[in-house]
Design a protein around this motif. Structure first.
Motif, PDB file in Angstrom:
ATOM      1  N   ARG A 264      31.461  -6.397   2.106  1.00  0.00           N
ATOM      2  CA  ARG A 264      30.804  -5.256   2.736  1.00  0.00           C
ATOM      3  C   ARG A 264      29.300  -5.422   2.595  1.00  0.00           C
ATOM      4  O   ARG A 264      28.827  -6.114   1.686  1.00  0.00           O
ATOM      5  CB  ARG A 264      31.262  -3.945   2.097  1.00  0.00           C
ATOM      6  N   LYS A 265      28.562  -4.803   3.486  1.00  0.00           N
ATOM      7  CA  LYS A 265      27.114  -4.949   3.463  1.00  0.00           C
ATOM      8  C   LYS A 265      26.419  -3.593   3.538  1.00  0.00           C
ATOM      9  O   LYS A 265      26.910  -2.657   4.164  1.00  0.00           O
ATOM     10  CB  LYS A 265      26.635  -5.838   4.618  1.00  0.00           C
ATOM     11  N   LEU A 266      25.256  -3.531   2.892  1.00  0.00           N
ATOM     12  CA  LEU A 266      24.409  -2.344   2.902  1.00  0.00           C
ATOM     13  C   LEU A 266      22.974  -2.825   3.104  1.00  0.00           C
ATOM     14  O   LEU A 266      22.543  -3.755   2.436  1.00  0.00           O
ATOM     15  CB  LEU A 266      24.539  -1.596   1.576  1.00  0.00           C
ATOM     16  N   THR A 267      22.264  -2.217   4.035  1.00  0.00           N
ATOM     17  CA  THR A 267      20.898  -2.661   4.328  1.00  0.00           C
ATOM     18  C   THR A 267      19.885  -1.845   3.539  1.00  0.00           C
ATOM     19  O   THR A 267      19.922  -0.609   3.535  1.00  0.00           O
ATOM     20  CB  THR A 267      20.589  -2.515   5.831  1.00  0.00           C
ATOM     21  N   LEU A 268      18.973  -2.532   2.869  1.00  0.00           N
ATOM     22  CA  LEU A 268      17.866  -1.880   2.181  1.00  0.00           C
ATOM     23  C   LEU A 268      16.656  -1.851   3.116  1.00  0.00           C
ATOM     24  O   LEU A 268      16.349  -2.852   3.765  1.00  0.00           O
ATOM     25  CB  LEU A 268      17.502  -2.627   0.889  1.00  0.00           C
ATOM     26  N   SER A 269      15.991  -0.704   3.151  1.00  0.00           N
ATOM     27  CA  SER A 269      14.853  -0.518   4.054  1.00  0.00           C
ATOM     28  C   SER A 269      13.598  -0.116   3.288  1.00  0.00           C
ATOM     29  O   SER A 269      13.674   0.509   2.222  1.00  0.00           O
ATOM     30  CB  SER A 269      15.172   0.552   5.107  1.00  0.00           C
ATOM     31  N   LEU A 270      12.457  -0.452   3.858  1.00  0.00           N
ATOM     32  CA  LEU A 270      11.155  -0.094   3.292  1.00  0.00           C
ATOM     33  C   LEU A 270      10.643   1.155   4.002  1.00  0.00           C
ATOM     34  O   LEU A 270      10.534   1.183   5.227  1.00  0.00           O
ATOM     35  CB  LEU A 270      10.163  -1.245   3.469  1.00  0.00           C
ATOM     36  N   ILE A 271      10.321   2.187   3.217  1.00  0.00           N
ATOM     37  CA  ILE A 271       9.883   3.471   3.770  1.00  0.00           C
ATOM     38  C   ILE A 271       8.546   3.846   3.158  1.00  0.00           C
ATOM     39  O   ILE A 271       8.379   3.848   1.936  1.00  0.00           O
ATOM     40  CB  ILE A 271      10.913   4.585   3.492  1.00  0.00           C
ATOM     41  N   ILE A 272       7.573   4.190   4.018  1.00  0.00           N
ATOM     42  CA  ILE A 272       6.283   4.718   3.569  1.00  0.00           C
ATOM     43  C   ILE A 272       6.346   6.230   3.698  1.00  0.00           C
ATOM     44  O   ILE A 272       6.556   6.753   4.801  1.00  0.00           O
ATOM     45  CB  ILE A 272       5.123   4.153   4.409  1.00  0.00           C
ATOM     46  N   ALA A 273       6.187   6.924   2.592  1.00  0.00           N
ATOM     47  CA  ALA A 273       6.371   8.378   2.609  1.00  0.00           C
ATOM     48  C   ALA A 273       5.365   9.067   3.518  1.00  0.00           C
ATOM     49  O   ALA A 273       5.708   9.970   4.274  1.00  0.00           O
ATOM     50  CB  ALA A 273       6.267   8.926   1.183  1.00  0.00           C
ATOM     51  N   ASN A 274       4.103   8.647   3.437  1.00  0.00           N
ATOM     52  CA  ASN A 274       3.050   9.252   4.249  1.00  0.00           C
ATOM     53  C   ASN A 274       2.509   8.195   5.196  1.00  0.00           C
ATOM     54  O   ASN A 274       1.572   7.471   4.880  1.00  0.00           O
ATOM     55  CB  ASN A 274       1.930   9.796   3.359  1.00  0.00           C
ATOM     56  N   THR A 275       3.092   8.095   6.380  1.00  0.00           N
ATOM     57  CA  THR A 275       2.696   7.044   7.318  1.00  0.00           C
ATOM     58  C   THR A 275       1.349   7.315   7.964  1.00  0.00           C
ATOM     59  O   THR A 275       0.706   6.399   8.474  1.00  0.00           O
ATOM     60  CB  THR A 275       3.755   6.890   8.421  1.00  0.00           C
ATOM     61  N   GLU A 276       0.899   8.573   7.953  1.00  0.00           N
ATOM     62  CA  GLU A 276      -0.367   8.911   8.607  1.00  0.00           C
ATOM     63  C   GLU A 276      -1.563   8.552   7.752  1.00  0.00           C
ATOM     64  O   GLU A 276      -2.607   8.130   8.262  1.00  0.00           O
ATOM     65  CB  GLU A 276      -0.403  10.408   8.943  1.00  0.00           C
ATOM     66  N   ARG A 277      -1.444   8.708   6.410  1.00  0.00           N
ATOM     67  CA  ARG A 277      -2.596   8.448   5.540  1.00  0.00           C
ATOM     68  C   ARG A 277      -2.203   7.687   4.283  1.00  0.00           C
ATOM     69  O   ARG A 277      -2.423   8.162   3.169  1.00  0.00           O
ATOM     70  CB  ARG A 277      -3.271   9.768   5.162  1.00  0.00           C
ATOM     71  N   PRO A 278      -1.632   6.496   4.431  1.00  0.00           N
ATOM     72  CA  PRO A 278      -1.353   5.712   3.218  1.00  0.00           C
ATOM     73  C   PRO A 278      -2.662   5.202   2.619  1.00  0.00           C
ATOM     74  O   PRO A 278      -3.583   4.815   3.345  1.00  0.00           O
ATOM     75  CB  PRO A 278      -0.487   4.560   3.742  1.00  0.00           C
ATOM     76  N   GLY A 279      -2.754   5.221   1.300  1.00  0.00           N
ATOM     77  CA  GLY A 279      -3.962   4.761   0.631  1.00  0.00           C
ATOM     78  C   GLY A 279      -4.043   3.248   0.584  1.00  0.00           C
ATOM     79  O   GLY A 279      -3.081   2.541   0.913  1.00  0.00           O
ATOM     80  N   PRO A 280      -5.204   2.704   0.173  1.00  0.00           N
ATOM     81  CA  PRO A 280      -5.372   1.248   0.091  1.00  0.00           C
ATOM     82  C   PRO A 280      -4.356   0.568  -0.821  1.00  0.00           C
ATOM     83  O   PRO A 280      -3.859  -0.509  -0.499  1.00  0.00           O
ATOM     84  CB  PRO A 280      -6.797   1.096  -0.457  1.00  0.00           C
ATOM     85  N   ALA A 281      -4.053   1.184  -1.963  1.00  0.00           N
ATOM     86  CA  ALA A 281      -3.088   0.580  -2.883  1.00  0.00           C
ATOM     87  C   ALA A 281      -1.699   0.533  -2.241  1.00  0.00           C
ATOM     88  O   ALA A 281      -0.986  -0.473  -2.350  1.00  0.00           O
ATOM     89  CB  ALA A 281      -3.040   1.363  -4.194  1.00  0.00           C
ATOM     90  N   ALA A 282      -1.310   1.625  -1.583  1.00  0.00           N
ATOM     91  CA  ALA A 282      -0.011   1.660  -0.909  1.00  0.00           C
ATOM     92  C   ALA A 282       0.058   0.603   0.184  1.00  0.00           C
ATOM     93  O   ALA A 282       1.075  -0.087   0.331  1.00  0.00           O
ATOM     94  CB  ALA A 282       0.237   3.049  -0.328  1.00  0.00           C
TER      95      ALA A 282
END
Length: 307
Positions: A264-282
């Motif tokens: 069986r397979k499960l896909t892991l995804s990358l999510i940015i919580a605040n896509t409008e104003r991510p900081g430089p570190a993020a």
């Protein structure tokens, strides 16, 4: 409130005299006159009431007291420079804290590579790393407890990019009765034996992952505990292949011979919580995550491989 008698500037002058080999050399390195360098050290010794330097030929040498004091002063100077760098990074908009939530299924070796590459760029950022289990990743997103999340699904209202497919196999101890049947197994066979699962740590929207429906089921909170129970022969479990590669190779666990649906397979995804104003570190962390995964995919032959 007490105010120190000595200044960082005085300690820096003393450090320069020792490191550069004398008063004249220190004056050149600091772009000061030799008389001002001599005065600052003399004033420092007077304020402390301790002899810091002694002249050995043409070279200034620390006294024992001077060595002990300068050793601590070097740490103070390093801290002061780091404090100034921190202030500059804050002025540039760099986050003082970054909250990173990662699904417990994400390969540890890839996580370490990501953090190793990120660390030199984020010396002044406090990283808060949390491992999530099943739907807990949705909790941290909706409760705004994370800036960057690697999750096993993308909740409604968020955008995510697929990173990796995690492969699962049903396993048990080699001496488990299911292996003793000596034939391909069906769902009824599995339902007659104890299924050990890890509890969904999420509370807002627990999800049914399909294989958690066994009637004979024990639930634990720790994946490590589940692994030990299965290795002890207490039951069977669906486990991520990359997490048990060593156990499979050593014969501590053995894949069950299922008639259908062996993997069986499960896909892991990358999510940015605040896509409008991510900081430089993020932004830097996201870039590194994508780069590390891209290199991993290339090594595995392209695509979004199962691990």
């Amino acid at each position: 409130m007490k105010i120190p008698r000595s200044t960082l500037e005085q300690w820096q002058v003393l450090q320069a005299i020792v490191d550069c080999g004398g008063y004249a050399q220190a004056a050149d390195a600091l772009h000061r006159s030799q008389s001002s360098v001599s005065y600052m050290v003399a004033r420092l010794q007077e304020q402390l009431g301790v002899e810091l330097l002694e002249i050995d030929g043409r070279r200034a040498r620390l006294t024992k007291n001077g060595e002990a004091l300068l050793q601590r002063a070097r740490r103070l100077l390093d801290d002061a420079f780091q404090l100034e760098e921190f202030a500059r990074s804050l002025n540039d908009g760099w986050e003082s804290e970054l909250r990173f939530a990662v699904d417990s299924l994400f390969p540890s070796e890839l996580l370490v590579r990501i953090l190793r590459e990120f660390e030199p760029l984020a010396r002044h950022t406090l990283v808060n790393l949390a491992e999530t289990i099943l739907s807990e990743s949705e909790d941290v997103l909706r409760e705004k407890r994370a800036d960057i999340v690697i999750a096993n699904y993308v909740p409604a209202g968020f955008l995510g990019d697929a990173l990796l497919d995690i492969e699962f196999v049903a396993v048990a101890h080699p001496d488990h009765p299911l292996h003793g049947l000596g034939r391909p197994l069906n769902e009824d066979d599995l339902n007659r034996h104890l299924h050990i699962v890890v509890r969904d740590a999420g509370v807002l929207n627990p999800r049914d992952y399909g294989w958690l429906n066994s009637t004979q089921r024990w639930t634990v909170t720790s994946p490590a505990t589940r692994s030990e129970m299965v290795k002890a022969g207490l039951g069977y479990a669906w486990m991520a292949t990359h997490k048990i590669a060593g156990e499979l190779e050593r014969g501590e666990l053995k894949a069950l011979p299922l008639r259908t649906g062996q993997k069986r397979k499960l896909t892991l995804s990358l999510i940015i919580a605040n896509t409008e104003r991510p900081g430089p570190a993020a932004c830097q962390l996201v870039q590194i995550i994508r780069s590390v995964i891209a290199c991993h995919c290339k090594d595995k032959g392209g695509g979004c491989p199962a691990i």
